[in-house]
Design a protein around this motif. Structure first.
Motif, PDB file in Angstrom:
ATOM      1  N   ALA A  33       0.825  -1.203   0.000  1.00 18.97           N
ATOM      2  CA  ALA A  33       0.000   0.000   0.000  1.00 18.97           C
ATOM      3  C   ALA A  33       0.866   1.262   0.000  1.00 18.97           C
ATOM      4  N   MET A  34       0.331   2.296  -0.634  1.00 19.04           N
ATOM      5  CA  MET A  34       0.936   3.630  -0.611  1.00 19.04           C
ATOM      6  C   MET A  34      -0.161   4.603  -0.214  1.00 19.04           C
ATOM      7  N   GLY A  35       0.189   5.600   0.561  1.00 18.56           N
ATOM      8  CA  GLY A  35      -0.855   6.495   1.027  1.00 18.56           C
ATOM      9  C   GLY A  35      -0.369   7.897   1.295  1.00 18.56           C
ATOM     10  N   TRP A  36      -1.345   8.777   1.437  1.00 19.40           N
ATOM     11  CA  TRP A  36      -1.088  10.164   1.818  1.00 19.40           C
ATOM     12  C   TRP A  36      -1.838  10.469   3.110  1.00 19.40           C
ATOM     13  N   TYR A  37      -1.137  11.099   4.016  1.00 19.43           N
ATOM     14  CA  TYR A  37      -1.704  11.559   5.273  1.00 19.43           C
ATOM     15  C   TYR A  37      -1.491  13.064   5.349  1.00 19.43           C
ATOM     16  N   ARG A  38      -2.214  13.699   6.259  1.00 18.35           N
ATOM     17  CA  ARG A  38      -1.978  15.134   6.461  1.00 18.35           C
ATOM     18  C   ARG A  38      -2.143  15.467   7.935  1.00 18.35           C
ATOM     19  N   GLN A  39      -1.465  16.531   8.309  1.00 14.01           N
ATOM     20  CA  GLN A  39      -1.555  17.000   9.686  1.00 14.01           C
ATOM     21  C   GLN A  39      -1.622  18.519   9.689  1.00 14.01           C
ATOM     22  N   ALA A  40      -2.735  19.017  10.177  1.00  8.50           N
ATOM     23  CA  ALA A  40      -2.932  20.458  10.312  1.00  8.50           C
ATOM     24  C   ALA A  40      -2.464  20.887  11.701  1.00  8.50           C
ATOM     25  N   GLU A  46      -4.000  12.496   9.900  1.00  8.84           N
ATOM     26  CA  GLU A  46      -5.130  11.714   9.420  1.00  8.84           C
ATOM     27  C   GLU A  46      -4.851  11.169   8.023  1.00  8.84           C
ATOM     28  N   LEU A  47      -5.473  10.028   7.730  1.00  8.88           N
ATOM     29  CA  LEU A  47      -5.358   9.444   6.407  1.00  8.88           C
ATOM     30  C   LEU A  47      -6.177  10.270   5.420  1.00  8.88           C
ATOM     31  N   VAL A  48      -5.569  10.605   4.304  1.00  7.38           N
ATOM     32  CA  VAL A  48      -6.265  11.313   3.237  1.00  7.38           C
ATOM     33  C   VAL A  48      -6.716  10.330   2.158  1.00  7.38           C
ATOM     34  N   ALA A  49      -5.784   9.507   1.691  1.00  4.21           N
ATOM     35  CA  ALA A  49      -6.100   8.553   0.631  1.00  4.21           C
ATOM     36  C   ALA A  49      -5.039   7.460   0.629  1.00  4.21           C
ATOM     37  N   ALA A  50      -5.428   6.273   0.174  1.00  3.68           N
ATOM     38  CA  ALA A  50      -4.498   5.159   0.084  1.00  3.68           C
ATOM     39  C   ALA A  50      -4.824   4.329  -1.142  1.00  3.68           C
ATOM     40  N   ILE A  51      -3.800   3.628  -1.641  1.00  3.54           N
ATOM     41  CA  ILE A  51      -3.979   2.789  -2.817  1.00  3.54           C
ATOM     42  C   ILE A  51      -3.166   1.518  -2.639  1.00  3.54           C
ATOM     43  N   THR A  52      -3.786   0.375  -2.949  1.00  6.08           N
ATOM     44  CA  THR A  52      -3.092  -0.908  -2.810  1.00  6.08           C
ATOM     45  C   THR A  52      -2.265  -1.189  -4.063  1.00  6.08           C
ATOM     46  N   GLY A  54      -2.785  -3.446  -6.049  1.00  2.25           N
ATOM     47  CA  GLY A  54      -3.718  -3.817  -7.103  1.00  2.25           C
ATOM     48  C   GLY A  54      -4.540  -2.666  -7.637  1.00  2.25           C
ATOM     49  N   GLY A  55      -4.378  -1.489  -7.017  1.00  2.00           N
ATOM     50  CA  GLY A  55      -5.078  -0.310  -7.507  1.00  2.00           C
ATOM     51  C   GLY A  55      -6.358   0.045  -6.770  1.00  2.00           C
ATOM     52  N   SER A  56      -6.713  -0.709  -5.737  1.00  2.00           N
ATOM     53  CA  SER A  56      -7.892  -0.344  -4.952  1.00  2.00           C
ATOM     54  C   SER A  56      -7.577   0.902  -4.134  1.00  2.00           C
ATOM     55  N   THR A  57      -8.562   1.771  -4.036  1.00  5.62           N
ATOM     56  CA  THR A  57      -8.340   3.049  -3.358  1.00  5.62           C
ATOM     57  C   THR A  57      -9.361   3.275  -2.248  1.00  5.62           C
ATOM     58  N   LYS A  58      -8.975   4.104  -1.300  1.00  4.69           N
ATOM     59  CA  LYS A  58      -9.916   4.589  -0.297  1.00  4.69           C
ATOM     60  C   LYS A  58      -9.562   6.030   0.019  1.00  4.69           C
ATOM     61  N   TYR A  59     -10.586   6.786   0.430  1.00  6.51           N
ATOM     62  CA  TYR A  59     -10.429   8.206   0.673  1.00  6.51           C
ATOM     63  C   TYR A  59     -11.114   8.605   1.976  1.00  6.51           C
ATOM     64  N   ALA A  60     -10.601   9.647   2.587  1.00  6.38           N
ATOM     65  CA  ALA A  60     -11.306  10.277   3.692  1.00  6.38           C
ATOM     66  C   ALA A  60     -12.575  10.916   3.132  1.00  6.38           C
ATOM     67  N   ASP A  61     -13.629  10.906   3.914  1.00  5.53           N
ATOM     68  CA  ASP A  61     -14.895  11.473   3.446  1.00  5.53           C
ATOM     69  C   ASP A  61     -14.726  12.932   3.028  1.00  5.53           C
ATOM     70  N   LYS A  64     -13.326  13.003  -0.691  1.00  6.63           N
ATOM     71  CA  LYS A  64     -13.937  12.227  -1.768  1.00  6.63           C
ATOM     72  C   LYS A  64     -14.476  13.151  -2.842  1.00  6.63           C
ATOM     73  N   ASP A  65     -14.308  12.757  -4.084  1.00  6.17           N
ATOM     74  CA  ASP A  65     -14.770  13.497  -5.264  1.00  6.17           C
ATOM     75  C   ASP A  65     -13.958  14.754  -5.538  1.00  6.17           C
ATOM     76  N   ARG A  66     -12.952  15.031  -4.710  1.00  9.31           N
ATOM     77  CA  ARG A  66     -12.071  16.183  -4.964  1.00  9.31           C
ATOM     78  C   ARG A  66     -10.625  15.752  -5.178  1.00  9.31           C
ATOM     79  N   PHE A  67     -10.208  14.674  -4.510  1.00  9.48           N
ATOM     80  CA  PHE A  67      -8.827  14.199  -4.598  1.00  9.48           C
ATOM     81  C   PHE A  67      -8.804  12.857  -5.311  1.00  9.48           C
ATOM     82  N   THR A  68      -7.719  12.603  -6.027  1.00  6.55           N
ATOM     83  CA  THR A  68      -7.521  11.320  -6.694  1.00  6.55           C
ATOM     84  C   THR A  68      -6.106  10.815  -6.414  1.00  6.55           C
ATOM     85  N   ILE A  69      -6.021   9.600  -5.897  1.00  8.70           N
ATOM     86  CA  ILE A  69      -4.721   8.983  -5.660  1.00  8.70           C
ATOM     87  C   ILE A  69      -4.429   8.004  -6.794  1.00  8.70           C
ATOM     88  N   SER A  70      -3.182   7.958  -7.218  1.00  4.16           N
ATOM     89  CA  SER A  70      -2.778   7.017  -8.258  1.00  4.16           C
ATOM     90  C   SER A  70      -1.320   6.636  -8.013  1.00  4.16           C
TER      91      SER A  70
END
Length: 120
Positions: A33-40, A46-52, A54-61, A64-70
Motif C-alpha cells: 500500500a501507498m498512502g497520503w496523510y496530512r496533519q494540520a 489523518e489518512l487522506v487517501a491510500a492505494i493498494t 492492485g489499484g484499490s483506493t480509499k479516501y477520507a470522506d 472524496k470526489d475532490r482528490f484522486t490517488i494514483s
C-alpha cells in the motif's frame, strides 16, 4: 532502507488544484500500500487517501470526489491530485509506503512532508 521524496506542495487559492508526488527509492523488493496523510496545526495526523498494489483506493470522506490517488509501479511513485481545494485542506502532507525490502523484511517509511496552504 527506503527513502521517500515528496514534491508538489505550495500555496494555492481556494478552488485551485495541486498535484503531489512521492517517489520511493532504496532496497525495495516490492511495495504494497501507498498512502497520503496530512496533519494540520493542532490536529492529529489523518489518512487522506491510500492505494493498494492492485489499484484499490480509499479516501477520507472530506476529500472524496475532490482528490484522486494514483501510482506508477514502474517508478515506485504515488501521486495525489487535488482539485477544488479548500482552506481546511491546509496541512503538511506526508507520504507513507508499506514495503518489503530486498532482504524480504516488511516495513513502512514516511516522507519528510510537504506543506499545502490554501488561502486567498
Amino acid at each position: 532502507q527506503v527513502h521517500l521524496v515528496e514534491s508538489g506542495g505550495g500555496l494555492v487559492q481556494p478552488g485551485g488544484s495541486l498535484r503531489l508526488s512521492c517517489a520511493a527509492s532504496g532496497s525495495i523488493f516490492s511495495i504494497n500500500a501507498m498512502g497520503w496523510y496530512r496533519q494540520a496545526p493542532g490536529k492529529q495526523r489523518e489518512l487522506v487517501a491510500a492505494i493498494t498494489s492492485g489499484g484499490s483506493t480509499k479516501y477520507a470522506d472530506s476529500v472524496k470526489d475532490r482528490f484522486t490517488i494514483s501510482r506508477d509501479n514502474a517508478k515506485n511513485t504515488v501521486y495525489l491530485q487535488m482539485f477544488s481545494l479548500k482552506p481546511e485542506d491546509t496541512a503538511v502532507y506526508y507520504c507513507n509506503v508499506d514495503f518489503v525490502s530486498a532482504g524480504r523484511v516488511r516495513g513502512d517509511s514516511w516522507g519528510q512532508g510537504t506543506q499545502v496552504t490554501v488561502s486567498s
